[in-house]
Design an enzyme around this catalytic site. Sequence first.
Site, short mmCIF file in Angstrom:
data_model
loop_
_atom_site.label_atom_id
_atom_site.label_comp_id
_atom_site.label_asym_id
_atom_site.label_seq_id
_atom_site.Cartn_x
_atom_site.Cartn_y
_atom_site.Cartn_z
N TYR A 89 -10.84 2.63 6.50
CA TYR A 89 -9.69 2.01 6.86
C TYR A 89 -9.24 0.49 8.05
O TYR A 89 -8.22 -0.41 7.22
CB TYR A 89 -8.33 2.90 7.56
N ASN A 139 1.43 5.29 -1.06
CA ASN A 139 1.20 3.68 -0.52
C ASN A 139 1.03 3.81 0.68
O ASN A 139 2.56 4.16 1.16
CB ASN A 139 1.73 2.93 -1.52
N ASP A 195 0.09 1.47 2.09
CA ASP A 195 -0.25 0.18 2.70
C ASP A 195 1.92 -0.16 3.28
O ASP A 195 2.92 0.45 2.65
CB ASP A 195 -0.34 -1.24 1.62
N HIS A 216 2.24 9.70 2.88
CA HIS A 216 0.57 9.88 3.03
C HIS A 216 0.90 8.92 4.71
O HIS A 216 -0.39 8.81 4.36
CB HIS A 216 0.09 9.58 2.34
N ASN A 275 4.45 3.71 -15.71
CA ASN A 275 2.97 3.44 -15.56
C ASN A 275 2.33 2.74 -16.34
O ASN A 275 2.74 2.15 -17.80
CB ASN A 275 1.97 4.89 -15.45
N GLU A 278 -0.58 4.41 -17.78
CA GLU A 278 -0.61 4.80 -19.60
C GLU A 278 -0.66 6.15 -18.64
O GLU A 278 -0.28 6.71 -17.74
CB GLU A 278 -2.09 4.83 -19.31
N ALA A 312 2.66 -2.38 -13.67
CA ALA A 312 4.46 -2.47 -13.35
C ALA A 312 5.14 -3.47 -13.36
O ALA A 312 6.35 -3.77 -13.26
CB ALA A 312 4.27 -1.29 -12.06
C1 BV8 Z 1 -1.96 19.45 1.00
C2 BV8 Z 1 -4.55 9.26 1.83
C3 BV8 Z 1 -0.83 21.30 1.81
C4 BV8 Z 1 -4.21 7.64 2.39
C5 BV8 Z 1 -4.81 10.68 0.77
C6 BV8 Z 1 -7.90 21.97 -1.07
C7 BV8 Z 1 -8.36 22.24 -0.16
C8 BV8 Z 1 -7.48 20.94 0.45
C9 BV8 Z 1 -5.94 20.97 -0.15
C10 BV8 Z 1 -5.88 20.44 -1.75
C11 BV8 Z 1 -7.15 21.73 -2.02
N1 BV8 Z 1 -7.36 21.77 -3.60
C12 BV8 Z 1 -5.96 20.39 -3.51
C13 BV8 Z 1 -5.22 20.15 -3.08
C14 BV8 Z 1 -4.03 19.43 -2.72
C15 BV8 Z 1 -4.86 18.49 -2.24
C16 BV8 Z 1 -5.21 17.78 -4.15
O1 BV8 Z 1 -3.77 17.48 -4.71
N2 BV8 Z 1 -6.21 17.49 -4.13
C17 BV8 Z 1 -5.75 17.13 -5.42
C18 BV8 Z 1 -7.20 15.74 -5.87
C19 BV8 Z 1 -5.85 18.27 -6.74
N3 BV8 Z 1 -3.61 17.53 -1.41
C20 BV8 Z 1 -3.50 17.41 -0.47
O2 BV8 Z 1 -4.66 18.29 0.74
C21 BV8 Z 1 -2.35 16.99 0.18
N4 BV8 Z 1 -1.71 17.75 0.93
O3 BV8 Z 1 -1.79 20.11 -0.68
O4 BV8 Z 1 -1.35 20.03 2.66
C22 BV8 Z 1 0.32 21.50 2.01
C23 BV8 Z 1 1.03 21.14 1.09
C24 BV8 Z 1 2.46 21.41 0.62
C25 BV8 Z 1 3.48 21.36 1.79
C26 BV8 Z 1 2.69 21.15 2.72
C27 BV8 Z 1 1.26 21.55 3.05
C28 BV8 Z 1 -2.75 15.58 1.16
C29 BV8 Z 1 -2.99 14.62 0.17
C30 BV8 Z 1 -2.85 13.43 0.31
C31 BV8 Z 1 -4.14 12.89 1.02
N5 BV8 Z 1 -4.46 11.29 1.14
N6 BV8 Z 1 -4.50 8.93 0.71
C32 BV8 Z 1 -5.40 6.47 1.95
O5 BV8 Z 1 -6.33 6.45 2.50
O6 BV8 Z 1 -4.67 5.91 0.80
S1 BV8 Z 1 -4.42 10.21 -1.42
C33 BV8 Z 1 -4.70 9.76 -2.83
O7 BV8 Z 1 -3.79 9.93 -3.83
C34 BV8 Z 1 -3.17 8.38 -2.30
O8 BV8 Z 1 -2.55 8.51 -0.85
C35 BV8 Z 1 -2.56 8.00 -2.99
O9 BV8 Z 1 -1.30 7.39 -3.35
C36 BV8 Z 1 -2.71 9.08 -4.17
C37 BV8 Z 1 -2.17 9.44 -5.41
O10 BV8 Z 1 -3.46 8.53 -6.42
P1 BV8 Z 1 -2.43 7.51 -7.16
O11 BV8 Z 1 -1.61 7.24 -6.24
O12 BV8 Z 1 -1.31 7.74 -8.12
O13 BV8 Z 1 -3.47 6.45 -7.36
P2 BV8 Z 1 -4.55 6.34 -9.27
O14 BV8 Z 1 -5.83 5.82 -8.93
O15 BV8 Z 1 -5.27 8.15 -8.57
O16 BV8 Z 1 -3.86 6.69 -9.99
C38 BV8 Z 1 -3.13 5.26 -10.70
C39 BV8 Z 1 -2.16 5.01 -11.24
O17 BV8 Z 1 -1.64 3.83 -11.36
C40 BV8 Z 1 -2.52 5.40 -12.76
O18 BV8 Z 1 -2.18 6.75 -13.35
C41 BV8 Z 1 -2.91 4.26 -13.57
O19 BV8 Z 1 -3.24 4.49 -14.62
C42 BV8 Z 1 -1.41 2.89 -13.09
N7 BV8 Z 1 -1.85 1.79 -12.94
C43 BV8 Z 1 -3.06 1.12 -12.74
N8 BV8 Z 1 -2.17 -0.20 -12.71
C44 BV8 Z 1 -1.33 -0.57 -13.00
C45 BV8 Z 1 -0.55 1.27 -13.40
N9 BV8 Z 1 0.27 1.05 -13.01
C46 BV8 Z 1 1.80 0.29 -13.31
N10 BV8 Z 1 1.31 -1.07 -13.23
C47 BV8 Z 1 -0.51 -1.20 -13.07
N11 BV8 Z 1 -0.45 -2.90 -12.98
#
Ligand code: BV8
Length: 232
Positions: free
Chosen positions: A56, A95, A97, A112, A205, A207, A223
């Site tokens: 971080y 995000n 940031d 987050h 997005n 894609e 974006a």
């Molecule tokens: C929760 C930290 C309960 C900060 C992040 C087992 C155990 C525990 C939990 C779970 C489990 N199994 C599943 C879960 C739930 C879990 C989860 O969802 N896991 C996934 C992987 C299956 N979630 C959690 O644990 C959450 N907590 O569930 O608690 C609860 C639930 C409800 C109510 C109460 C309690 C906590 C999740 C938070 C985790 N922390 N980050 C940091 O380090 O940054 S997550 C991380 O992923 C970031 O925050 C990020 O923002 C987030 C999502 O990713 P995206 O932002 O979408 O980024 P990504 O790369 O994936 O996609 C980018 C997109 O942009 C793409 O589509 C791409 O095409 C597009 N793109 C690229 N370039 C461009 C563009 N679009 C436009 N223009 C461009 N130029």
Amino acid sequence: MAPPRNIVILTGSGVSAESGVATFRDKDGVWSKYDYRQVATPEGFAANPALVHEFYNARRRALPGVEPNAAHKALAELERGLDARGGKLTLITQNVDDLHERGGSKNILHMHGELLKSECAHCGAVAAGDADLSLGLACGACSRAGGMRPYVVWFGETPRHLDEAADAIMTADLFVSIGTSGSVYPAAGFVAEARALGVPAMELNLEPSENAHFFTDARYGPAGEIVPQWVS
Ligand code: BV8
């Protein structure tokens, strides 16, 4: 149809990509370089706090070197326009940031957490600041060391502002998702909540995301191009 007055927008790392901030799951993304279990879970922090702080600290140090892009600025312009006509924009971001703030947005829910804040595990104090964090750092509130962590929500931890997000979606005329893969819950479930309430949903997005099928409208491209076009 009257223009929407209450808009809820969810952003992910894709909205910051053109500013030079890495996304997570794209090729060369953050998770291609780090194992999220080691740097974005409480268990990872307990096992190796120095690694997590360095992960971080490096991302925090990079912030002054990046600028908000046209998408961030267009969203701030949209918020000003809605405010001027008695509407409301609720910007929920995954995000950590500060580019939405620097782009001029005001009503932001960082579900987050934020890179530019730290939290003391001993007393719960949250402090703003851009300095490197380490476990050895003493808390400014309770003066105890050994408890400093990034003010960030890790996997398995409860995201912030969920009630405010749910309230905003309940009263929304439009839900828009920008720059997110729709792979992390509960954020990825917001579009289903909106649709269940009959709220129109648009995806902007690069894609189609994992939950593209929920959206009633979509535009694909960088974006920095498609968000200003949509706002204008
Ligand atoms: C929760 C930290 C309960 C900060 C992040 C087992 C155990 C525990 C939990 C779970 C489990 N199994 C599943 C879960 C739930 C879990 C989860 O969802 N896991 C996934 C992987 C299956 N979630 C959690 O644990 C959450 N907590 O569930 O608690 C609860 C639930 C409800 C109510 C109460 C309690 C906590 C999740 C938070 C985790 N922390 N980050 C940091 O380090 O940054 S997550 C991380 O992923 C970031 O925050 C990020 O923002 C987030 C999502 O990713 P995206 O932002 O979408 O980024 P990504 O790369 O994936 O996609 C980018 C997109 O942009 C793409 O589509 C791409 O095409 C597009 N793109 C690229 N370039 C461009 C563009 N679009 C436009 N223009 C461009 N130029």
